[in-house]
Write an enzyme that holds these catalytic residues in place. Structure first.
Site, PDB file in Angstrom:
ATOM      1  CG  MET A  29      -1.851  -1.232   1.206  1.00 44.58           C
ATOM      2  SD  MET A  29      -3.414  -0.990   2.046  1.00 44.58           S
ATOM      3  CE  MET A  29      -2.866  -0.647   3.693  1.00 44.58           C
ATOM      4  CG  HIS A  36       7.084  -1.533   2.310  1.00 47.84           C
ATOM      5  ND1 HIS A  36       6.909  -0.498   3.202  1.00 47.84           N
ATOM      6  CD2 HIS A  36       5.867  -2.123   2.178  1.00 47.84           C
ATOM      7  CE1 HIS A  36       5.638  -0.454   3.581  1.00 47.84           C
ATOM      8  NE2 HIS A  36       4.987  -1.442   2.990  1.00 47.84           N
ATOM      9  CD  GLN A 151      -1.591  -8.741   4.861  1.00 42.98           C
ATOM     10  OE1 GLN A 151      -2.469  -7.894   4.867  1.00 42.98           O
ATOM     11  NE2 GLN A 151      -0.333  -8.444   4.535  1.00 42.98           N
TER      12      GLN A 151
HETATM   13  O1  PAF Z   1       0.074  -5.679   3.878  1.00 46.12           O
HETATM   14  C1  PAF Z   1      -0.391  -4.792   3.123  1.00 46.12           C
HETATM   15  O2  PAF Z   1       0.250  -3.749   2.873  1.00 46.12           O
HETATM   16  C2  PAF Z   1      -1.756  -4.997   2.493  1.00 46.12           C
HETATM   17  O3  PAF Z   1      -2.618  -5.641   3.364  1.00 46.12           O
HETATM   18  C3  PAF Z   1      -1.686  -5.719   1.130  1.00 46.12           C
HETATM   19  C4  PAF Z   1      -1.148  -7.129   1.294  1.00 46.12           C
HETATM   20  C5  PAF Z   1      -0.805  -4.932   0.174  1.00 46.12           C
HETATM   21  C6  PAF Z   1      -3.086  -5.822   0.532  1.00 46.12           C
HETATM   22  O4  PAF Z   1      -3.625  -4.563   0.270  1.00 46.12           O
END
Ligand code: PAF
Length: 291
Positions: A29, A36, A151
């Protein structure tokens, strides 16, 4: 690095990208931090790399921070380029979810636990956008950070259940020197909250230490964790749990490899973190730090 903003340009750019190793997708996002970057660098190392940057409206609940979620696309593009990403898909919302989009993907049970209990619909939003991105990009690999432990477990379940041929790679949480897990939402923290935030990770690590020292009773471990979390200045713990690492079911007795999961608020800012029991002992004190 190529930048595309539409499905059409994405499809065209992908035809030029596919290599012998296939494609690795880093779904994000945006508003990048070192966590990241670690995912991007790994994707680049593994083969052709695609990065999606999309603040997914479906995963934000009513009154959550969708509108004010931090965004800095120019900086994100510079970071992606430096990391060696081949292709960036940075679409407007209508490109991912056209007006007639009517499907949602839910991983039952797992999505209702822990964070899902307090953020109804959140994980459904995550799995729906990921199913969509997987369909558009057709990656062989997708990369996630362990900070979002639940997640990752849900995404693995979805990929298995839908027989998607995608390897889900979960990479270690990247932490600031203080131990605070990197998160785009850390920018919301005031100076005083930033001072206190590292105690969140500390509380989990101290509870891991208790377990490694011989305390296996889940209720006792969680009572200690609760006390530690409640002592953090300005922090309102939301949940704390001991769970099986794979199916995330609550555990009464802890064994190495189980996971402590927790979330809480500093004011309006919600933080999550986790600790796989025995993991930091393997990777040394302080676990993984910023490179
Ligand atoms: O972890 C995230 O940044 C979000 O949940 C993802 C996996 C990009 C889905 O929008």
């Amino acid at each position: 690095m190529r930048l595309v903003r539409s499905r059409r340009d994405l499809a065209q750019a992908l035809t030029k990208l596919d290599g012998p190793q296939g494609i690795g997708l880093v779904p994000t996002m945006g508003f990048f931090h070192a966590g990241h970057v670690s995912l991007m660098e790994r994707a680049v190392k593994d083969g052709a790399s695609v990065l999606s940057v999309f603040v997914n409206p479906l995963q934000f609940g009513e009154g959550e921070d969708y509108e004010r979620y931090p965004r800095d696309p120019d900086r994100d593009l510079r970071i992606a380029e430096e990391a060696g990403i081949d292709l960036v898909y940075m679409p407007p919302a209508a490109d991912v979810f056209p007006p007639d989009f009517s499907t949602s993907v839910t991983v039952a049970d797992l999505s209702a636990l822990y964070c899902g209990h307090f953020r109804p619909g959140h994980f459904e939003g995550v799995t729906t956008v990921l199913a969509r991105l997987f369909g558009l990009i057709k990656p062989q690999r997708a990369y996630f950070g362990q900070k979002d432990y639940q997640q990752s477990a849900i995404v693995r379940r979805m990929v298995t259940d839908l027989a998607l041929a995608i390897d889900i790679e979960v990479l270690p949480t990247i932490r600031e020197d203080s131990g605070l897990a990197m998160s785009s939402r850390n920018v919301y923290l005031t100076e005083a909250q930033r001072q206190a935030a590292p105690f969140f990770h500390q509380a989990l690590s101290d509870t891991e230490r208790d377990m490694l020292a011989g305390e296996r009773d889940g209720a006792k471990l969680l009572a200690k964790l609760e006390r530690r979390l409640k002592k953090i200045p300005g922090f309102k713990p939301q949940y704390w749990a001991l769970a099986d690492a794979k199916n995330l079911q609550p555990k009464a007795t802890a064994v190495e490899g189980d996971v402590l999961l927790a979330a809480g608020h500093f004011g309006a800012t919600r933080l999550i973190d986790n600790c796989v029991l025995g993991e930091s002992a393997k990777s040394g004190p302080g676990a993984i730090k910023r490179p």
